[in-house]
Design a protein around this motif. Structure first.
Motif, mmCIF file in Angstrom:
data_model
loop_
_atom_site.group_PDB
_atom_site.id
_atom_site.type_symbol
_atom_site.label_atom_id
_atom_site.label_comp_id
_atom_site.label_asym_id
_atom_site.label_seq_id
_atom_site.Cartn_x
_atom_site.Cartn_y
_atom_site.Cartn_z
ATOM 1 N N THR A 70 30.233 1.446 40.950
ATOM 2 C CA THR A 70 30.502 2.379 39.867
ATOM 3 C C THR A 70 29.894 3.715 40.275
ATOM 4 N N SER A 111 32.798 3.763 47.307
ATOM 5 C CA SER A 111 32.795 3.240 45.944
ATOM 6 C C SER A 111 33.977 2.294 45.729
ATOM 7 N N GLN A 112 35.149 2.719 46.155
ATOM 8 C CA GLN A 112 36.345 1.894 45.980
ATOM 9 C C GLN A 112 36.276 0.635 46.829
ATOM 10 N N LYS A 113 35.853 0.762 48.062
ATOM 11 C CA LYS A 113 35.825 -0.371 48.984
ATOM 12 C C LYS A 113 34.867 -1.469 48.519
ATOM 13 N N HIS A 114 33.735 -1.083 47.951
ATOM 14 C CA HIS A 114 32.702 -2.057 47.614
ATOM 15 C C HIS A 114 32.531 -2.293 46.111
ATOM 16 N N GLY A 115 33.427 -1.740 45.290
ATOM 17 C CA GLY A 115 33.365 -1.990 43.858
ATOM 18 C C GLY A 115 32.190 -1.344 43.162
ATOM 19 N N GLU A 117 33.606 8.491 47.643
ATOM 20 C CA GLU A 117 34.689 7.878 46.873
ATOM 21 C C GLU A 117 35.240 6.656 47.598
ATOM 22 N N TYR A 118 35.412 6.777 48.904
ATOM 23 C CA TYR A 118 35.914 5.659 49.709
ATOM 24 C C TYR A 118 34.984 4.449 49.612
#
Length: 179
Positions: A138, A132-136, A129-130
């Protein structure tokens, strides 16, 4: 596990085992007391032993040299107290090797290139999850087993796995023609 059965017999233990296609079901069986031991991936072991379960965290072990030192240290009798937390004890650690990013598009080389791409992320792994959020990225929730199937059939653009799974999971199918 057949080799473990032979070793257990030498210790005077009559070991039988059952194979599960879903690791989470095996862990549930263990929690319910229907079995005495369970073989699981390191990130799932965090629930039972946060120390050894953290060894697979991203960047936790920077090289195979460090891995050797860690395994040797944890195999020492002085580290025995670290292997047991409450009623649970780690009986062994079997590293599968470094995790590599596999991509269907060879132009994706750096994390900055991951933005907008679909990536198989493992259920119950906070690092996924981290990242995914950090690097955009999906995120596409997956299990350790179906993440590669999703990669091979084009459902996701990216997946991460140790090199040891490349041949048995026929990852060339997901890499062809441009990965």
């Amino acid at each position: 596990m057949k080799e473990a059965t032979i070793q257990a017999y030498k210790w005077g233990v009559d070991l039988t085992f059952e194979v599960f296609s879903d690791e989470r079901i095996a862990i549930d069986e263990f929690k319910l007391g229907r079995c005495d031991a369970v073989n699981m991936l390191g990130f799932r072991a965090r629930e039972f032993n946060s120390f050894t379960g953290s060894l697979g965290a991203i960047g936790a072990i920077p090289s195979y040299k460090h891995l050797g030192i860690i395994i040797k240290s944890l195999s020492s009798p002085k580290a025995a107290h670290l292997m047991r937390i409450g009623e649970f004890e780690v009986l062994g650690i079997g590293p599968a090797g470094a995790i590599f990013m596999f991509t269907r598009d060879r132009s994706i080389l750096l994390p900055k290139d991951f933005a907008g791409k679909r990536m198989a992320v493992l259920d119950d792994v906070p690092e996924s999850e981290y990242l995914s959020q950090k690097h955009g990225i999906t995120p596409v929730n997956s299990t350790i087993f179906n993440s590669i199937l999703k990669f091979n059939n084009g459902t996701v653009d990216l997946t991460a796995a140790p090199a040891i799974v490349y041949e048995p999971f026929e990852m060339h199918k997901g890499l062809e023609p441009d990965g």
